[in-house]
Write a protein that holds these residues in place. Structure first.
Motif, PDB file in Angstrom:
ATOM      1  N   VAL A  74       0.839  -1.198   0.000  1.00 42.22           N
ATOM      2  CA  VAL A  74       0.000   0.000   0.000  1.00 42.22           C
ATOM      3  C   VAL A  74       0.876   1.252   0.000  1.00 42.22           C
ATOM      4  N   ALA A  75       1.927   1.269   0.812  1.00 39.90           N
ATOM      5  CA  ALA A  75       2.806   2.444   0.871  1.00 39.90           C
ATOM      6  C   ALA A  75       3.540   2.651  -0.453  1.00 39.90           C
ATOM      7  N   SER A  76       4.035   1.571  -1.035  1.00 42.92           N
ATOM      8  CA  SER A  76       4.760   1.693  -2.303  1.00 42.92           C
ATOM      9  C   SER A  76       3.844   2.162  -3.426  1.00 42.92           C
ATOM     10  N   LEU A  77       2.666   1.577  -3.514  1.00 40.86           N
ATOM     11  CA  LEU A  77       1.734   1.972  -4.571  1.00 40.86           C
ATOM     12  C   LEU A  77       1.205   3.379  -4.351  1.00 40.86           C
ATOM     13  N   LEU A  78       1.090   3.793  -3.090  1.00 39.76           N
ATOM     14  CA  LEU A  78       0.652   5.152  -2.815  1.00 39.76           C
ATOM     15  C   LEU A  78       1.693   6.160  -3.306  1.00 39.76           C
ATOM     16  N   ILE A  79       2.969   5.861  -3.101  1.00 38.49           N
ATOM     17  CA  ILE A  79       4.038   6.742  -3.590  1.00 38.49           C
ATOM     18  C   ILE A  79       3.998   6.802  -5.118  1.00 38.49           C
ATOM     19  N   ILE A  80       3.763   5.665  -5.746  1.00 41.43           N
ATOM     20  CA  ILE A  80       3.687   5.640  -7.216  1.00 41.43           C
ATOM     21  C   ILE A  80       2.506   6.461  -7.708  1.00 41.43           C
ATOM     22  N   ASN A  81       1.368   6.333  -7.055  1.00 39.29           N
ATOM     23  CA  ASN A  81       0.192   7.100  -7.470  1.00 39.29           C
ATOM     24  C   ASN A  81       0.407   8.599  -7.286  1.00 39.29           C
ATOM     25  N   LEU A  82       1.061   8.981  -6.172  1.00 39.37           N
ATOM     26  CA  LEU A  82       1.368  10.402  -5.973  1.00 39.37           C
ATOM     27  C   LEU A  82       2.329  10.914  -7.038  1.00 39.37           C
ATOM     28  N   SER A  83       3.308  10.088  -7.388  1.00 39.54           N
ATOM     29  CA  SER A  83       4.260  10.488  -8.431  1.00 39.54           C
ATOM     30  C   SER A  83       3.562  10.637  -9.784  1.00 39.54           C
ATOM     31  N   LEU A  84       2.657   9.727 -10.079  1.00 38.44           N
ATOM     32  CA  LEU A  84       1.923   9.819 -11.340  1.00 38.44           C
ATOM     33  C   LEU A  84       1.001  11.033 -11.347  1.00 38.44           C
ATOM     34  N   GLY A  85       0.451  11.369 -10.170  1.00 40.70           N
ATOM     35  CA  GLY A  85      -0.389  12.562 -10.104  1.00 40.70           C
ATOM     36  C   GLY A  85       0.406  13.825 -10.383  1.00 40.70           C
ATOM     37  N   ILE A  86       1.622  13.907  -9.831  1.00 38.01           N
ATOM     38  CA  ILE A  86       2.488  15.063 -10.103  1.00 38.01           C
ATOM     39  C   ILE A  86       2.898  15.093 -11.571  1.00 38.01           C
ATOM     40  N   LEU A  87       3.202  13.907 -12.113  1.00 43.33           N
ATOM     41  CA  LEU A  87       3.580  13.832 -13.527  1.00 43.33           C
ATOM     42  C   LEU A  87       2.430  14.254 -14.430  1.00 43.33           C
ATOM     43  N   ASN A  88       1.220  13.898 -14.049  1.00 40.77           N
ATOM     44  CA  ASN A  88       0.062  14.279 -14.859  1.00 40.77           C
ATOM     45  C   ASN A  88      -0.155  15.797 -14.846  1.00 40.77           C
ATOM     46  N   ARG A  89       0.149  16.426 -13.715  1.00 37.27           N
ATOM     47  CA  ARG A  89       0.019  17.880 -13.660  1.00 37.27           C
ATOM     48  C   ARG A  89       1.118  18.565 -14.470  1.00 37.27           C
ATOM     49  N   ALA A  90       2.310  17.953 -14.454  1.00 39.46           N
ATOM     50  CA  ALA A  90       3.414  18.544 -15.202  1.00 39.46           C
ATOM     51  C   ALA A  90       3.280  18.315 -16.705  1.00 39.46           C
ATOM     52  N   ALA A  91       2.787  17.145 -17.085  1.00 38.01           N
ATOM     53  CA  ALA A  91       2.610  16.822 -18.507  1.00 38.01           C
ATOM     54  C   ALA A  91       1.208  16.273 -18.703  1.00 38.01           C
ATOM     55  N   PRO A  92       0.225  17.144 -18.947  1.00 37.86           N
ATOM     56  CA  PRO A  92      -1.168  16.696 -19.069  1.00 37.86           C
ATOM     57  C   PRO A  92      -1.400  15.713 -20.211  1.00 37.86           C
ATOM     58  N   GLN A  93      -0.540  15.709 -21.214  1.00 35.78           N
ATOM     59  CA  GLN A  93      -0.753  14.783 -22.324  1.00 35.78           C
ATOM     60  C   GLN A  93      -0.522  13.337 -21.920  1.00 35.78           C
ATOM     61  N   LEU A  94       0.176  13.118 -20.796  1.00 36.25           N
ATOM     62  CA  LEU A  94       0.375  11.760 -20.266  1.00 36.25           C
ATOM     63  C   LEU A  94      -0.789  11.446 -19.327  1.00 36.25           C
ATOM     64  N   THR A  95      -1.818  10.844 -19.860  1.00 34.77           N
ATOM     65  CA  THR A  95      -3.020  10.582 -19.068  1.00 34.77           C
ATOM     66  C   THR A  95      -2.762   9.466 -18.062  1.00 34.77           C
ATOM     67  N   VAL A  96      -3.488   9.543 -16.956  1.00 33.94           N
ATOM     68  CA  VAL A  96      -3.325   8.553 -15.885  1.00 33.94           C
ATOM     69  C   VAL A  96      -3.766   7.179 -16.351  1.00 33.94           C
ATOM     70  N   PHE A  97      -4.800   7.113 -17.170  1.00 33.14           N
ATOM     71  CA  PHE A  97      -5.314   5.811 -17.592  1.00 33.14           C
ATOM     72  C   PHE A  97      -4.339   5.098 -18.532  1.00 33.14           C
ATOM     73  N   ASN A  98      -3.551   5.857 -19.276  1.00 31.89           N
ATOM     74  CA  ASN A  98      -2.603   5.231 -20.197  1.00 31.89           C
ATOM     75  C   ASN A  98      -1.334   4.777 -19.508  1.00 31.89           C
TER      76      ASN A  98
END
Length: 264
Positions: free
Chosen positions: A192-216
């Motif tokens: 849970v902790a590892s996947l939570l860090i990954i999800n937070l990182s993907l959320g930041i990445l999505n804000r920085a590069a909106p063309q990289l969608t979370v679903f993809n």
């Protein structure tokens, strides 16, 4: 010609019926013996066989007519003891189901459910997988034999006709239900902790590069990393479950002792 009196028949019936009801209460509430895939005839036959074996070793039984209000009270008393033992085992084995729910939610597999006939509800695939492994581990460490040993020894600690229980035991059993959440989250915490860090990182990445969608990117990444971490978790699952079974069975013995009424 052999003649059998009514008193002898009643004594034989009492010697069989009271322990049979306590054992049946365990068979109905415990997840291993009470599984829906086990035929009802097999459960009754196993309970009857155990009763026949242990009946000669039981303490003296109360002289109470079977067809009476006092006899009905004994039936309820034995069902309460057997069900309390079975519920303790059910709580102990349900820990991994909570673990599977936590992991499946973080991996994005919360929608991958199917109907479980044993519980009558939908269950996450990972929960079912971990639950089957836990049942096999419980059999491998002879946990079922320890449960039967505690059940048989309960006839000495809680003889038939005890008439009352210590109410603190039921409070103790209710509090033990918190083990499902506490221990289940402890087992799932690395994933849970590892996947939570990954999800937070993907959320930041999505804000920085909106063309990289979370679903993809997010779902394949969470699923791949989750499966890899689950493989790592399986290497230590046996040791964790063995320690968990030890504490659960120790609690079961303590619960049976606590059910005995206080002196005076």
């Amino acid at each position: 010609m052999i003649e059998v009196s009514f008193d002898q028949l009643h004594a034989w019936l009492s010697a069989f019926l009271w322990p049979f009801i306590r054992i049946t209460g365990l068979m109905l509430s415990a997840p291993l013996w009470g599984h829906s895939s086990v035929p009802t005839q097999a459960k009754i036959g196993l309970a009857a066989a155990i009763t026949v074996v242990i009946a000669p070793t039981l303490p003296p039984l109360p002289n109470i007519p079977v067809a009476s209000w006092a006899g009905l009270g004994l039936v309820v008393e034995q069902l309460v003891i057997g069900t309390a033992i079975g519920l303790t085992i059910r709580v102990m084995l349900s820990v991994v189901m909570a673990t599977g729910d936590f992991i499946g939610l973080q991996m994005g597999l919360a929608f991958a459910t199917f109907f479980d006939p044993s519980s009558g509800a939908n269950m996450v695939v990972i929960s079912r997988f971990l639950y089957m492994i836990t049942l096999l581990m419980f059999l491998a460490v002879n946990g079922h034999l320890v449960v039967l040993e505690v059940l048989i020894s309960s006839f000495d600690t809680l003889p038939i006709g005890i008439q009352r229980f210590n109410p603190e035991a039921f409070i103790l059993l209710a509090r033990y239900g918190g083990t499902i959440f506490a221990t289940g989250l402890l087992l799932a915490l690395p994933l849970v902790a590892s996947l939570l860090i990954i999800n937070l990182s993907l959320g930041i990445l999505n804000r920085a590069a909106p063309q990289l969608t979370v679903f993809n990117i997010g779902f394949p990444t969470s699923l791949t990393v989750g499966l890899a971490l689950l493989m790592v978790l399986m290497t230590d699952l046996g040791r964790f479950l063995e320690r968990h079974f030890y504490h659960g069975l120790e609690f079961l013995k303590h619960l049976v002792e606590t059910l005995a009424p206080l002196a005076g």
